[in-house]
Design a protein around this motif. Structure first.
Motif, PDB file in Angstrom:
ATOM      1  N   ALA A 112       2.597   6.012  15.708  1.00  0.00           N
ATOM      2  CA  ALA A 112       2.882   6.415  14.336  1.00  0.00           C
ATOM      3  C   ALA A 112       2.446   5.267  13.444  1.00  0.00           C
ATOM      4  CB  ALA A 112       4.365   6.664  14.169  1.00  0.00           C
ATOM      5  N   ILE A 113       1.583   5.566  12.476  1.00  0.00           N
ATOM      6  CA  ILE A 113       1.026   4.479  11.677  1.00  0.00           C
ATOM      7  C   ILE A 113       1.338   4.681  10.208  1.00  0.00           C
ATOM      8  CG2 ILE A 113      -1.110   3.395  10.907  1.00  0.00           C
ATOM      9  CD1 ILE A 113      -2.207   3.913  13.711  1.00  0.00           C
ATOM     10  N   LEU A 114       1.904   3.644   9.602  1.00  0.00           N
ATOM     11  CA  LEU A 114       2.128   3.647   8.164  1.00  0.00           C
ATOM     12  C   LEU A 114       1.094   2.696   7.587  1.00  0.00           C
ATOM     13  CD1 LEU A 114       3.879   4.595   5.828  1.00  0.00           C
ATOM     14  CD2 LEU A 114       5.404   2.675   6.244  1.00  0.00           C
ATOM     15  N   LEU A 115       0.180   3.255   6.818  1.00  0.00           N
ATOM     16  CA  LEU A 115      -0.949   2.456   6.352  1.00  0.00           C
ATOM     17  C   LEU A 115      -0.807   2.173   4.861  1.00  0.00           C
ATOM     18  CD1 LEU A 115      -3.869   1.352   6.896  1.00  0.00           C
ATOM     19  CD2 LEU A 115      -4.672   3.568   6.093  1.00  0.00           C
ATOM     20  N   ILE A 116      -0.775   0.900   4.524  1.00  0.00           N
ATOM     21  CA  ILE A 116      -0.748   0.525   3.114  1.00  0.00           C
ATOM     22  C   ILE A 116      -2.139   0.042   2.765  1.00  0.00           C
ATOM     23  CG2 ILE A 116       0.233  -1.031   1.411  1.00  0.00           C
ATOM     24  CD1 ILE A 116       2.715  -1.193   3.167  1.00  0.00           C
ATOM     25  N   SER A 117      -2.725   0.639   1.734  1.00  0.00           N
ATOM     26  CA  SER A 117      -4.055   0.176   1.365  1.00  0.00           C
ATOM     27  C   SER A 117      -4.280   0.435  -0.110  1.00  0.00           C
ATOM     28  CB  SER A 117      -5.111   0.909   2.186  1.00  0.00           C
ATOM     29  OG  SER A 117      -6.389   0.523   1.740  1.00  0.00           O
ATOM     30  N   SER A 118      -5.006  -0.471  -0.747  1.00  0.00           N
ATOM     31  CA  SER A 118      -5.372  -0.248  -2.140  1.00  0.00           C
ATOM     32  C   SER A 118      -6.815   0.229  -2.219  1.00  0.00           C
ATOM     33  CB  SER A 118      -5.211  -1.531  -2.946  1.00  0.00           C
ATOM     34  OG  SER A 118      -3.927  -2.049  -2.755  1.00  0.00           O
ATOM     35  N   ASP A 119      -7.402   0.482  -1.052  1.00  0.00           N
ATOM     36  CA  ASP A 119      -8.793   0.888  -0.977  1.00  0.00           C
ATOM     37  C   ASP A 119      -8.808   2.408  -0.831  1.00  0.00           C
ATOM     38  OD1 ASP A 119     -11.334   1.514  -0.134  1.00  0.00           O
ATOM     39  OD2 ASP A 119     -11.566  -0.289   1.078  1.00  0.00           O
ATOM     40  N   LEU A 120      -9.148   3.075  -1.923  1.00  0.00           N
ATOM     41  CA  LEU A 120      -9.000   4.524  -1.950  1.00  0.00           C
ATOM     42  C   LEU A 120      -9.872   5.236  -0.914  1.00  0.00           C
ATOM     43  CD1 LEU A 120      -7.213   6.464  -3.300  1.00  0.00           C
ATOM     44  CD2 LEU A 120      -8.780   6.608  -5.230  1.00  0.00           C
ATOM     45  N   PRO A 121     -11.155   4.874  -0.793  1.00  0.00           N
ATOM     46  CA  PRO A 121     -11.971   5.522   0.238  1.00  0.00           C
ATOM     47  C   PRO A 121     -11.366   5.368   1.623  1.00  0.00           C
ATOM     48  CG  PRO A 121     -13.350   4.207  -1.216  1.00  0.00           C
ATOM     49  CD  PRO A 121     -11.945   3.938  -1.612  1.00  0.00           C
ATOM     50  N   GLU A 122     -10.816   4.208   1.866  1.00  0.00           N
ATOM     51  CA  GLU A 122     -10.192   3.960   3.165  1.00  0.00           C
ATOM     52  C   GLU A 122      -9.024   4.913   3.373  1.00  0.00           C
ATOM     53  OE1 GLU A 122      -9.705  -0.067   4.813  1.00  0.00           O
ATOM     54  OE2 GLU A 122      -7.635   0.137   4.145  1.00  0.00           O
ATOM     55  N   MET A 123      -8.229   5.048   2.324  1.00  0.00           N
ATOM     56  CA  MET A 123      -7.072   5.921   2.379  1.00  0.00           C
ATOM     57  C   MET A 123      -7.506   7.353   2.709  1.00  0.00           C
ATOM     58  SD  MET A 123      -4.119   5.263   2.200  1.00  0.00           S
ATOM     59  CE  MET A 123      -2.846   4.494   1.716  1.00  0.00           C
ATOM     60  N   VAL A 124      -8.496   7.786   1.970  1.00  0.00           N
ATOM     61  CA  VAL A 124      -8.929   9.174   2.148  1.00  0.00           C
ATOM     62  C   VAL A 124      -9.547   9.366   3.526  1.00  0.00           C
ATOM     63  CG1 VAL A 124     -10.480  10.958   1.280  1.00  0.00           C
ATOM     64  CG2 VAL A 124      -9.231   9.489  -0.317  1.00  0.00           C
ATOM     65  N   ALA A 125     -10.232   8.335   4.009  1.00  0.00           N
ATOM     66  CA  ALA A 125     -10.865   8.467   5.320  1.00  0.00           C
ATOM     67  C   ALA A 125      -9.833   8.527   6.434  1.00  0.00           C
ATOM     68  CB  ALA A 125     -11.814   7.294   5.549  1.00  0.00           C
TER      69      ALA A 125
END
Ligand SMILES: Nc1ncnc2c1ncn2[C@@H]1O[C@H](COP(=O)(O)OP(=O)(O)OP(=O)(O)O)[C@@H](O)[C@H]1O
Ligand SMILES: Nc1ncnc2c1ncn2[C@@H]1O[C@H](COP(=O)(O)OP(=O)(O)OP(=O)(O)O)[C@@H](O)[C@H]1O
Ligand SMILES: [Mg+2]
Ligand SMILES: [Mg+2]
Lengths: 359, 326, 513, 327
Positions: free
Chosen positions: C454-467
């Motif tokens: 189970a992964i909780l991903l924090i990112s400010s990189d929108l493309p990364e988030m969407v990917a």
């Protein structure tokens, strides 16, 4: 990047599918090892002093007592090293030793316990005081320098009050069985048939045991490694799941325990459990580990180096004593020899760096 | 600039925490003083008593500053105490043995302090050995030199004029105390307003950033050690002027107080932050403990306990918000 | 000013960081310096600014546009500065206790007779900040600023010396898009004034938008030297950096079973930092994204969860059981939750320790036999991840501080992969990471989820988030303001997320993206 | 276990000749008190034709270092030691170590704590008696009544405790007319702290104090100067005869001082040690001998040294007649 990648195909990059080339870890030349450097300095000084004063090699009057002194100061150095590993300092080493020695003396005096039990009492009390220092440091977040400085003041008063109260003066007049043997005998005094042991005082094995145990702790155990990691970055350690509070407290407890051991050994060496035990521990406690290559910043320790550092300071002291300088000149020379020894170590370090090797 | 201007949230409040230390210490000083004055039936407020309190506050203040200057660049100077002794012996010796006038002897003592400090700094920089260890070695050397000047003997009667001056009062305040305050003000000015002072603090606060800004950390270290030596020399002058007799034991008891004052005063051991006011107030509080001992006839061993508690307590109160250990 | 380097070399113990670099910087251009992690970009910048001394090659400088003849060999940063070279290094370099103004003026403090001219310091600082079009309190100690503000102060500082050549090493790594845009406006203005700007960045969009010429480094060698940007496509640049044809990553789509008990669940959690009523659930095999602007409180939420701040209300459930976690150690050992920190330099790696120890730190209790941990067993843990993550190192005894930034990030991740957790919180995993490694990271994270983490991903990189994310939760000022199921359609997703980020309500999926 | 006798070069009277005798006088550390030892020991050595008499003050007030110094001297061929033990509580071990290895040891200027003395003899000021005399002198100069303060050194030292006892005894004898209002310890470390303590004392209680008795060097110097500059009518009794203190007596700043007899200790100590090496034995091993203490006031400031020289001569005679047994 190792040079071997020069001929490697363009895909030698860090792609998950191809293992990157790895250069063999650079081999150190023998002289780049700081421990070897110290050994060389020690050997040179021993040669110099024995040439100037042949009495330096006198077994009963020079070599045997020197081993006893070194034993005490190695342990004192290890006591400081235990907290240097965290990047902390223990300015109360001497006073922790005094409290521990008091406890041992008290046990002998009141309860007539055997020698070993007194030693255990000293270790336990030392560890308890050290743990208390660690607990204050972790729970208040105050710098270890300040906490142990304050503790030093506090224990200074406490030790005098305790002796006043329980020894009716400034020392216990106790001589548990075996104390004199431990103090003055060497293995040479014990023979099996015609074969006698080497002229090594009986307390030396105790110091050696301390070196081995502390070395093992920092080199091979999870606890020791976690202390070092905490010393190198407290925040990273906490965020890597290391129980930093416990590690800080246990490193300080170890420091107290070793201080207690040193206090006990000094009491044995001096022949009395008295209030002035440990008064002169503070500076040597730093000198030995730092000469041996332990960083004040924490994260790295050298146990063997500490032993060599203690040896070096004792050799200097002994040699200069034999040369019979006057008080003022003696101090000047000790300082100068120290500076020279330290600078030689630096020169070695710089040479190693120039060769592209981290020493 | 919406996101940015709204984006102000308190984090590590470097300045405010220092200010808080100073305020706590000021409060503590006033409180302790008032309690002491009240419980001794006003004895503390009598001219003679107050004078004794302030006269012997002068050296702790200056010696604390002397340590503070090196702490500013993240160094330590273990030789401050014995160096004070050496300078005092040189000054007194030049007057007593060489018959020099104070006008020559005292500057000479200052020069000795600065030169030893300079040597400390140069050694630290040239050998790259930790300053703690270098000054440990020079401490031994200076102790030897100090003792070599006049052996175990005591210099007395070196200059009546100087000693009269040292014990004089201006507006009810001892001259030596005023001199210490002037030194403190000068030190404050150095750190707050001069380029060198700021560069020292920058070196202490972030050596790498400072180096990358084209400032030589080595120079900062040398300057700090030299100043520290100079201030030890100033402390020596105060000793010589105030006490009227000096011997090679001067300075043996100054090392720990030299650390206690700045550290209680809120100066970080890691460098980059100094507090002249905090250092002076801390020295004052420690001095009050001494005074209390004399006033209440306390066993000096209990005083050690009390000083220990005060050191810890003062630091605790001012660091209420748990900062990082280490 | 024109600067030409030829055949520069720089050797670190065990590494040839620069191995024949040629560079031609002409006045009035923005010059991009690209390369993978560890390619030698930062090292090149340090050599050009006198921080490191080159072991070989020449640096020639000249005023104007002519072929330079004047050879320089800077022995320290101040000499480079005097020659008109300004720099913003990759790592932050500010004096924490000093004010904004003083930090900006630090390189040449205005003074009269050795006394600081405080008025002039402030004037200078204000002028530099105005160039960046930002408004900061001049007297505030920088320690109180956010990371983004510190970065801006650092850029202002580089402007303070009126450099003719400005070197920027990943200046936008911790800036929001808005702030980055403003920075690039300044960069263009400087270029138009005839100055040279060198830009290192892993954000290729930005590079294409602003750079005129490009030099690409690979393994310490320049594989493209001062080539005009105009003639290049994005994939050509990437091919140059990587050294082979590079396929854009297509992550296989996954399906997540949300009926099982969540591995980690928050129900109405509040914290003493200011979070109120936060609910979220992460199921095994699911990647939940937590998006927000810098400072929205995402990292702090996770820290509270791990016992580094206090949870004041609500319930935290692990595998359906309510728990109270007081330390990272407890989270790791009792609940098998790992946390890859965002701040690698201070919190992620132990810079002065060996790589082996850095990776083995979470698993010592498992490696120990009779209380003894052997170096060999640590090395083998490291080996596993060196291969899996493609970490560039010279040996297991290398110190972590000697790795390039991106490789440090990998070490920080490797440590938590080794710990074999069932829940992994990953905070800003790819800040300052090159394209290829980034793709590898994404692949890896997806693979971890595939394996049931189970992964909780924090990112400010929108493309990364969407990917990556299966669901995206958007945080704004310590509240969760919305939750969106990821459709993997970038433009549609991004517009919905951005609306939420700025506090506007989400109106569901816009008609026909 | 190996026989102790075989290694230790037998303490038994070996009958060494004067030219084989090397005496070392080892104080606890640098202190003005010991300075006369240097010349007195050397003079006596010359008179007796000894190979060498050395003076080594490098111990630096640290028992471990002193032990080190002693062993180094032994290794250099010194075979008789006159020692001021840094730590009276530990020093018996040091003595017996040296004796076991065949050296002659005398405890000079201070006796071991407790009831036993492992050295051949202890030749020292009876510190309790000296402190008693000093307190007496102070009480006399105060006119037999008033408040007395005692300034002394390291409390964690059995000699200090003896001094405290001596002063208390003198005060008790006045039957309450003199009150000991304060005993300040631990101010002999350095001159500054002694001066500060005196200043604080005078500030706090200056008006109530009639007399100060000091039994340590730095406090004595500080008290003499402090009282003089405060212009208070306090009687100060100092210790030893450092030039600054004798000057104080001459100009009235100091009411009296109790001088001890370091010259006698060095002279008689060297003499007796050489005799022991020549083959004599102590009739009563470990005997404690008072080297004398002398109250000096303005009246006898010119003459006290003759009294002291007489005491030294008397000590030499007493060794021959009373303490030593020679074949
Ligand atoms: N001080 C140093 N000591 C040893 N090796 C170093 C040092 N600095 C850099 N290196 C090595 O030099 C190589 C180039 O590093 P550099 O920091 O220049 O990479 P980079 O291109 O900036 O990477 P990134 O994009 O990750 O920042 C790396 O292999 C790194 O490990
Ligand atoms: N509005 C703000 N302005 C400046 N700094 C802030 C602001 N809000 C929070 N900070 C600080 O910035 C740091 C990052 O905040 P936090 O970790 O809560 O945000 P985040 O959403 O995780 O952002 P990031 O993208 O930086 O991880 C914190 O240390 C916090 O104290
Ligand atoms: Mg880089
Ligand atoms: Mg964050």
């Amino acid at each position: 990047m190792s040079t071997s990648t020069e001929q490697a195909p363009a895909t030698s990059g860090p792609a998950p599918d191809s293992a990157p080339e790895r250069a063999a870890a650079p081999r150190l030349p023998w002289w780049a090892n700081p421990r070897i450097g110290l050994l060389v300095v020690i050997a040179a000084l021993v040669a110099l002093f024995s040439a100037l004063r042949p009495a330096f090699l006198d077994i009963d009057l020079t070599l045997v007592p020197m081993q006893s002194d070194i034993s005490v100061f190695v342990v004192v150095g290890l006591a400081q090293l235990s907290v240097l590993s965290l990047g902390h300092m223990n300015l109360a080493v001497g006073r922790m030793a005094a409290v521990a020695a008091f406890a041992a003396g008290f046990a002998y005096d009141r309860f007539g316990v055997p020698l070993v039990v007194g030693l255990l009492v000293a270790l336990v009390v030392g560890a308890a005081v050290g743990a208390a220092a660690g607990a204050i440091i972790t729970s208040t977040g105050v710098n270890s320098f300040v906490v142990t400085l304050a503790l030093d003041f506090g224990l200074l008063g406490l030790v005098a009050i305790l002796y006043d109260r329980f020894a009716g003066g400034v020392a216990f007049a106790v001589h548990p069985a075996g104390m004199d043997a431990l103090r003055s005998d060497t293995f040479y005094d014990y023979c099996v048939g015609p074969v006698c042991g080497p002229p090594v005082p009986l307390i030396v094995p105790i110091a050696v045991a301390a070196v081995v145990v502390v070395g093992f702790l920092f080199r091979f155990t999870r606890q020791g490694r976690e202390v070092l990691m905490t010393g190198s970055s407290l925040r990273a350690a906490r965020l890597s799941g290391i129980p930093v509070t416990r590690r800080v407290i246990s490193a300080h407890a170890l420091s107290g325990l070793l201080a207690g051991l040193a206090g006990f050994l000094l009491a044995i060496n001096n022949g009395a459990f008295s209030a002035n035990i440990g008064e002169s521990f503070l500076l040597p406690s730093f000198l030995a580990p730092v000469l041996g290559g332990t960083l004040l910043a924490g994260g790295a320790v050298s146990v063997i180096g500490t032993a060599l550092g203690a040896t070096l300071t004792s050799v200097i002291q002994k040699g200069l004593n034999l040369l019979q300088f006057e008080a003022d000149k003696l101090q000047i020379f000790i300082g100068v020899v120290l500076l020279v020894a330290l600078s030689l170590d630096r020169v070695r370090h710089v040479l190693a760096e120039r060769k592209g090797i981290r020493a | 600039m919406t996101t940015l201007t709204s984006a102000t949230r308190p984090q590590a409040k470097v300045r405010t925490s220092l200010h808080r230390t100073e305020i706590v210490l000021a409060g503590l000083s006033v409180l302790a003083f008032v309690v002491l004055a009240a419980t001794t039936g006003g004895n503390l407020l009598e001219a003679g008593t107050l004078q004794a309190v302030l006269q012997y506050l002068a050296v702790p203040i200056v010696i604390g500053l002397s340590q503070m200057v090196v702490l500013a660049v993240g160094q330590m100077n273990l030789s401050v105490g014995v160096l004070t002794g050496l300078c005092a012996m040189v000054g007194a010796g030049l007057m007593a043995d060489a018959g020099l006038s104070p006008w020559l002897a005292l500057p000479a003592a200052l020069v000795v302090g600065a030169v030893v400090g300079l040597a400390n700094g140069v050694l630290v920089v040239a050998t790259r050995i930790n300053g703690f260890i270098v000054t440990l070695a020079t401490m031994t050397i200076v102790a030897g030199l100090r003792y070599g000047i006049h052996g175990t003997g005591t210099y007395q009667d070196y200059s009546d004029g100087l000693v009269r001056f040292g014990r004089a009062n201006v507006l009810g305040l001892p001259v030596v105390f005023l001199a210490a305050v002037a030194t403190a003000v000068a030190t404050w000015f150095f750190f707050a307003r001069t380029v060198w002072g700021r560069q020292l603090l920058a070196s202490g606060g972030n050596p790498l950033a400072t180096r990358l800004s084209g400032i030589s950390n080595d120079r900062s270290v040398v300057i700090a050690h030299t100043l520290s030596g100079l201030l030890a020399g100033v402390a020596a002058l105060l000793v010589v002027a105030l006490s009227g007799s000096v011997n090679a034991s001067i300075g043996d008891d100054l090392l720990l107080p030299s650390f206690a004052a700045p550290i209680i005063g809120g100066v970080a051991l890691t460098g980059g932050v100094v507090s002249v006011v905090g250092t002076c107030l801390a020295a004052f509080i420690v001095r009050l403990v001494d005074v209390a001992q004399a006033q209440y006839n306390i066993n000096p061993r209990w005083v050690d306990l009390v000083v220990g508690a005060v050191v810890l307590g003062a630091v605790l109160v001012s660091q209420k918000r748990g900062k990082e250990t280490s | 000013m024109r600067l030409v380097c030829s055949n520069l070399a720089k050797v670190f113990p065990g590494v040839r960081a620069l191995d024949g670099v040629n560079l031609d910087l002409r006045p009035g251009t923005v010059h991009a310096l690209l390369g993978e992690n560890g390619a030698g970009k930062s090292t090149l910048i340090k050599v050009l600014t006198g921080v490191h001394r080159a072991d070989g090659g020449r640096i020639l400088l000249d005023d104007g546009d002519a072929e330079p003849t004047h050879e320089v060999d800077f022995s320290g940063p101040s000499e480079a500065q005097a020659a008109g070279i300004g720099v913003v290094h990759q790592e932050r370099n500010l004096v924490p206790a000093f004010s904004v103004a003083e930090n900006i003026a630090l390189q040449a403090i205005p003074s009269r007779f050795g006394v600081v001219d405080r008025g002039a310091v402030r004037t200078l600082a204000r002028r530099c900040l105005e160039q960046l079009d930002i408004d900061l309190e001049l007297d505030r100690p920088v320690a109180e600023l956010s990371v983004a503000h510190m970065q801006l102060v650092e850029i202002a500082k580089a402007l303070a010396t009126d450099s003719r050549l400005l070197l920027l090493d990943e200046p936008t790594a911790s800036l929001t898009g808005d702030e980055a845009d403003r920075l690039y406006a300044v960069v263009r203005r400087l270029r138009d004034q005839g100055r040279t700007v060198v830009l290192v960045s892993h954000k290729l969009e930005e590079v294409f938008a602003v750079a005129d010429t490009v030099t690409v480094l690979r393994d310490g060698r320049s594989v493209a030297e001062s080539v005009p940007m105009a003639g290049l496509t994005r994939s050509e640049v990437v091919d140059l950096m990587v050294g082979r044809a590079h396929a854009e990553l297509e992550l296989a789509s996954r399906t997540v079973d949300r009926t099982v008990t969540p591995a980690l669940e928050l129900q109405g959690v509040s914290t003493d930092i200011g979070h109120r009523d936060i609910s979220l659930a992460v199921h095994p095999g699911e990647i939940v994204g937590l998006y927000g602007l810098v400072g929205a409180g995402r990292s702090e939420l996770v820290r509270a969860l791990l016992g580094l701040a206090t949870v004041t209300g609500g319930t935290v459930l692990v595998d359906g059981r309510p728990v109270t976690i007081t330390s990272v150690g407890e989270a790791l050992r009792r609940h098998r939750i790992g946390y890859v920190t965002e701040n690698r330099k201070e919190e992620g790696v132990f810079l002065e320790q060996t790589l082996s120890r850095n990776v083995a730190v979470t698993v010592w209790d498992r490696l120990a036999r009779f209380g003894v941990v052997r170096d060999r067993s640590e090395d083998s843990v490291l080996d596993t991840y060196v291969e899996r993550l493609g970490i560039r190192l010279s040996g297991p005894r290398q110190l972590a501080g000697q790795l390039s930034g991106g490789n440090q990030q990998k070490i920080s991740l490797a440590k938590w992969l080794a710990a074999d957790c069932s829940v992994l919180v990953i905070d800003e995993p790819t800040v300052g990471i090159d394209v290829r490694t980034k793709a590898a990271f994404h692949e890896l994270i997806a693979e971890l989820a595939e394996r049931g983490l189970a992964i909780l991903l924090i990112s400010s990189d929108l493309p990364e988030m969407v990917a990556l994310a299966d669901r995206v939760l958007v945080m704004h000022e310590h509240h969760v303001v919305g939750e969106i199921d990821n459709t993997h359609h970038y433009s549609a997703m991004s517009s919905r997320i951005i609306r939420l980020v700025h506090g506007e309500p989400d109106h569901g999926e816009p008609p026909a993206a | 276990k190996r026989d102790a006798e075989t290694t230790s070069g037998s303490a038994a009277p070996s009958g060494k000749a004067a030219k084989d005798i090397k005496v070392a006088l080892v104080p606890g550390g640098p202190h003005p008190y010991f300075q006369p030892w240097k010349s007195a020991g050397a003079d006596e050595g010359k008179k007796l034709g000894l190979a060498d008499v050395t003076f080594n003050e490098t111990a630096g007030w640290d028992q471990t270092k002193q032990n080190d110094v002693l062993k180094s001297l032994a290794a250099q061929g010194y075979n008789a030691f006159g020692i001021f033990g840094v730590s009276p509580d530990n020093i018996n071990s040091t003595f017996s170590d040296l004796e076991k290895q065949g050296f002659q040891v005398a405890s000079l200027a201070s006796c071991p704590a407790g009831d036993t003395n492992e050295a051949a003899f202890c030749l020292s000021t009876d510190v309790e008696l000296a402190a008693y005399k000093a307190a007496k002198a102070a009480i006399d100069s105060m006119g037999g009544q008033g408040n007395l303060v005692h300034l002394t050194g390291n409390k964690v030292d059995s000699n200090t405790q003896r001094r405290i006892k001596g002063v208390q005894k003198a005060v008790d004898e006045t039957g309450g007319k003199v009150k000991l209002i304060q005993t300040i310890t631990d101010i002999d470390v350095d001159l500054q702290s002694a001066q500060r303590a005196v200043a604080d004392l005078l500030a706090a209680k200056g008006k109530d104090v009639n007399g100060i008795v000091t039994t340590a060097y730095n406090p004595a110097v500080a008290a003499a100067a402090g009282v003089a500059s405060a212009k208070l009518p306090i009687k100060v009794v100092a210790i030893d005869d450092d030039s600054s203190i004798i000057k104080g007596i001459e100009d009235g700043a100091v009411a009296a001082t109790v001088t001890q007899n370091p010259v006698g200790q060095a002279t008689a100590g060297t003499y007796a040690l050489s005799k022991l090496l020549e083959g004599c034995t102590m009739k009563e091993p470990g005997v404690i001998i008072d080297s004398g203490s002398f109250v000096v006031t303005k009246d006898n400031v010119g003459a006290y040294d003759t009294e002291r020289q007489a005491k030294t001569a008397e000590l030499l005679k007493a060794f021959d007649a009373q303490y030593l047994s020679c074949k």
